[in-house]
Design an enzyme around this catalytic site. Structure first.
Site, PDB file in Angstrom:
ATOM      1  N   CYS A 136      52.844  34.163  21.165  1.00 20.88           N
ATOM      2  CA  CYS A 136      53.517  34.163  21.931  1.00 20.88           C
ATOM      3  C   CYS A 136      54.874  33.562  22.324  1.00 20.88           C
ATOM      4  CB  CYS A 136      52.832  34.188  23.299  1.00 20.88           C
ATOM      5  SG  CYS A 136      50.842  35.338  23.331  1.00 20.88           S
ATOM      6  N   HIS A 168      57.530  32.712  29.303  1.00 21.63           N
ATOM      7  CA  HIS A 168      56.467  33.275  28.577  1.00 21.63           C
ATOM      8  C   HIS A 168      55.558  33.672  30.307  1.00 21.63           C
ATOM      9  CE1 HIS A 168      53.464  35.377  26.284  1.00 21.63           C
ATOM     10  NE2 HIS A 168      52.872  34.310  26.341  1.00 21.63           N
ATOM     11  N   ASN A 187      50.538  39.781  30.535  1.00 24.03           N
ATOM     12  CA  ASN A 187      51.232  39.191  29.415  1.00 24.03           C
ATOM     13  C   ASN A 187      51.069  39.829  27.734  1.00 24.03           C
ATOM     14  OD1 ASN A 187      51.362  37.090  26.742  1.00 24.03           O
ATOM     15  ND2 ASN A 187      49.025  35.598  26.966  1.00 24.03           N
TER      16      ASN A 187
HETATM   17  O1  UT7 Z   1      49.707  33.727  25.846  1.00 26.15           O
HETATM   18  C1  UT7 Z   1      49.024  33.120  25.089  1.00 26.15           C
HETATM   19  C2  UT7 Z   1      48.666  32.034  25.699  1.00 26.15           C
HETATM   20  N1  UT7 Z   1      48.317  31.368  27.215  1.00 26.15           N
HETATM   21  C3  UT7 Z   1      47.966  31.561  28.130  1.00 26.15           C
HETATM   22  O2  UT7 Z   1      48.240  30.850  27.903  1.00 26.15           O
HETATM   23  C4  UT7 Z   1      46.546  31.325  29.020  1.00 26.15           C
HETATM   24  C5  UT7 Z   1      46.218  30.055  29.335  1.00 26.15           C
HETATM   25  N2  UT7 Z   1      45.042  30.303  30.316  1.00 26.15           N
HETATM   26  C6  UT7 Z   1      45.072  30.716  31.609  1.00 26.15           C
HETATM   27  O3  UT7 Z   1      45.564  31.839  31.634  1.00 26.15           O
HETATM   28  C7  UT7 Z   1      43.764  30.946  32.230  1.00 26.15           C
HETATM   29  O4  UT7 Z   1      42.902  29.400  31.604  1.00 26.15           O
HETATM   30  C8  UT7 Z   1      42.899  31.912  32.481  1.00 26.15           C
HETATM   31  C9  UT7 Z   1      43.313  32.962  33.467  1.00 26.15           C
HETATM   32  C10 UT7 Z   1      42.428  33.035  30.836  1.00 26.15           C
HETATM   33  C11 UT7 Z   1      41.265  31.282  32.918  1.00 26.15           C
HETATM   34  O5  UT7 Z   1      41.609  31.232  34.595  1.00 26.15           O
HETATM   35  P1  UT7 Z   1      41.121  29.173  34.762  1.00 26.15           P
HETATM   36  O6  UT7 Z   1      41.179  29.284  35.944  1.00 26.15           O
HETATM   37  O7  UT7 Z   1      40.681  28.470  33.795  1.00 26.15           O
HETATM   38  O8  UT7 Z   1      39.057  29.726  34.849  1.00 26.15           O
HETATM   39  P2  UT7 Z   1      38.361  28.975  33.374  1.00 26.15           P
HETATM   40  O9  UT7 Z   1      38.379  29.729  32.074  1.00 26.15           O
HETATM   41  O10 UT7 Z   1      37.810  27.790  34.190  1.00 26.15           O
HETATM   42  O11 UT7 Z   1      36.662  30.188  34.126  1.00 26.15           O
HETATM   43  C12 UT7 Z   1      36.332  29.874  35.597  1.00 26.15           C
HETATM   44  C13 UT7 Z   1      34.860  30.288  35.978  1.00 26.15           C
HETATM   45  C14 UT7 Z   1      34.404  31.225  34.784  1.00 26.15           C
HETATM   46  O12 UT7 Z   1      33.462  30.647  35.573  1.00 26.15           O
HETATM   47  P3  UT7 Z   1      32.518  29.350  35.446  1.00 26.15           P
HETATM   48  O13 UT7 Z   1      31.558  29.253  34.631  1.00 26.15           O
HETATM   49  O14 UT7 Z   1      32.806  27.937  36.371  1.00 26.15           O
HETATM   50  O15 UT7 Z   1      31.633  30.348  36.808  1.00 26.15           O
HETATM   51  C15 UT7 Z   1      34.776  31.937  33.835  1.00 26.15           C
HETATM   52  O16 UT7 Z   1      33.227  33.092  33.571  1.00 26.15           O
HETATM   53  O17 UT7 Z   1      36.007  32.165  35.606  1.00 26.15           O
HETATM   54  C16 UT7 Z   1      35.346  33.021  35.099  1.00 26.15           C
HETATM   55  N3  UT7 Z   1      35.384  33.866  34.739  1.00 26.15           N
HETATM   56  C17 UT7 Z   1      36.286  35.414  35.665  1.00 26.15           C
HETATM   57  N4  UT7 Z   1      35.046  35.405  36.849  1.00 26.15           N
HETATM   58  C18 UT7 Z   1      36.060  36.315  36.978  1.00 26.15           C
HETATM   59  C19 UT7 Z   1      36.427  34.366  33.647  1.00 26.15           C
HETATM   60  N5  UT7 Z   1      37.153  35.645  33.554  1.00 26.15           N
HETATM   61  C20 UT7 Z   1      36.786  36.363  34.987  1.00 26.15           C
HETATM   62  C21 UT7 Z   1      36.972  37.221  35.524  1.00 26.15           C
HETATM   63  N6  UT7 Z   1      37.113  37.670  37.001  1.00 26.15           N
HETATM   64  N7  UT7 Z   1      37.955  37.859  34.876  1.00 26.15           N
END
Ligand code: UT7
Length: 337
Positions: free
Chosen positions: A111, A256, A286
């Site tokens: 990215c 980004h 993204n």
């Molecule tokens: O371009 C390269 C660089 N990329 C980035 O910089 C992306 C960086 N990361 C992010 O944008 C975020 O970490 C995400 C959007 C990917 C995830 O958000 P988060 O607030 O960090 O969520 P998490 O991964 O901690 O997950 C929280 C919960 C989990 O469930 P439990 O374990 O708390 O029960 C996930 O399984 O959200 C769940 N989850 C979802 N729920 C509904 C993960 N994806 C989804 C989804 N819909 N699409």
């Protein structure tokens, strides 16, 4: 010393759109989760007949047309989703744009690829290797994410954006400041596609098949988030200092478009109020190496980015790799959809 100056810009978004509700119909997710956790509403996606080169040719054509000339001495393609592993995709793009046998190559920095591309273009212009560079950021990330993985599939869209960079001098409208770049390979596993490269090929030494799921993109989202905010903030400060500006003098922050919460955290860290932030994450999500040039072209076309604005760009992605650069926006009319 000669510096790269923006002479043209363009972008291309494939016509098919996938909304959050479309995703929620087939995955265990919801419009509310995606909006609140990422700020994304929809994303443009390629159809089965479209590849990265097709996006890049359209964006490149538009950027060249916006300059009124169809010339480039070199084509640099920043991408993580080349059409094929061999050959590189840029020569085909140069050919399809009618640029003949000019040098053309792919650049892989995930990215942050477009900022690495700006630095490469700056070097080629400074040494006299090129007078006019066509720099394209293009990615079809939806071809690489696991369609069943709700944690990644919601995050990405497909796009291409391009700038035409011409030899000029610092202080000229459109001039790009020296990009600040960095990497940290100790965290290489945070963002990866495990198979398909020389470490894990389609078949192992005994002819055994690689796990098909290893060909899909994987990301440790929570960890990546933390590093993204730190590195984009840090490199932004360094680029602004190198330009001899203060953060308060920057008119527009173009970061980004990985996630609206990351953008908000970087903006808070650098004290940018919403009016000074460029954003299209809600409409395009993204788009990896295409994110920054698409953001610039769309913002200029809709008028949130104006000639004379001092702009700070920053990006972060797999590698890990990151960077930041400054520029002043020139009097040009980008060609967008
Ligand atoms: O371009 C390269 C660089 N990329 C980035 O910089 C992306 C960086 N990361 C992010 O944008 C975020 O970490 C995400 C959007 C990917 C995830 O958000 P988060 O607030 O960090 O969520 P998490 O991964 O901690 O997950 C929280 C919960 C989990 O469930 P439990 O374990 O708390 O029960 C996930 O399984 O959200 C769940 N989850 C979802 N729920 C509904 C993960 N994806 C989804 C989804 N819909 N699409």
């Amino acid at each position: 010393m000669k510096r790269p100056v923006i002479a043209g810009a363009g972008c291309y978004l494939p016509p098919d759109v996938v909304t959050n509700d479309d995703l929620a119909r087939r995955l265990d997710t919801s419009d509310a989760w995606i909006r609140t956790r990422t700020g994304m509403s929809e994303r443009h996606v390629v159809d089965a007949a479209t590849a990265t080169a097709d996006l890049a040719v359209e964006a490149g054509r538009r950027a060249l047309e916006s300059t009124g000339t169809a010339r480039a001495d070199v084509v640099v393609l920043a991408t993580t989703t080349p059409d094929r592993q061999v050959p590189p995709t840029a020569p085909e793009i140069a050919h399809r744009l009618g640029l003949g046998t000019v040098p053309a190559f792919d650049l892989s920095a995930a990215c942050a690829g477009f900022l690495y591309g700006l630095s490469t273009a700056a070097g080629m212009i400074a040494t006299g290797a090129a007078e006019q560079v066509l720099l394209i950021g293009a990615d079809a990330f939806t071809t690489m994410v696991d369609p069943e993985d709700r944690a990644t599939v919601v995050l990405f869209g497909d796009a291409a954006g391009a700038l035409v960079l011409r030899a000029g001098h610092a202080g000229q409208p459109g001039a790009i400041g020296a990009p600040v770049l960095g990497s940290d390979g100790s965290l290489a596993d945070l963002i990866q596609v495990p198979a398909g490269g020389s470490r894990s090929r389609a078949r192992g030494p005994l002819g055994e098949l690689a796990d098909p799921s290893d060909f899909y993109f994987r990301m440790n989202g929570r960890e990546t988030f933390r590093h993204a905010v730190t590195r984009m903030s840090q490199s932004s400060r360094q680029a602004v200092e190198a330009a001899g500006w203060s953060l308060a003098q920057v008119d527009r922050l173009g970061a980004h478009q990985a996630n609206a919460r990351i953008l908000a955290a970087v903006a808070e860290e650098l004290a940018f109020e919403p009016a000074r932030q460029l954003s299209n994450v809600a409409q395009v999500a993204n788009t990896a190496a295409a994110s920054l040039p698409t953001l610039l072209a769309m913002a200029a076309a809709e008028g949130t980015l104006k000639p004379g604005h001092r702009v700070l760009l920053t990006a972060f992605g797999g590698g890990l790799s990151w960077g930041a650069a400054t520029l002043t926006w020139p009097e040009i009319t980008p060609l967008v959809d």
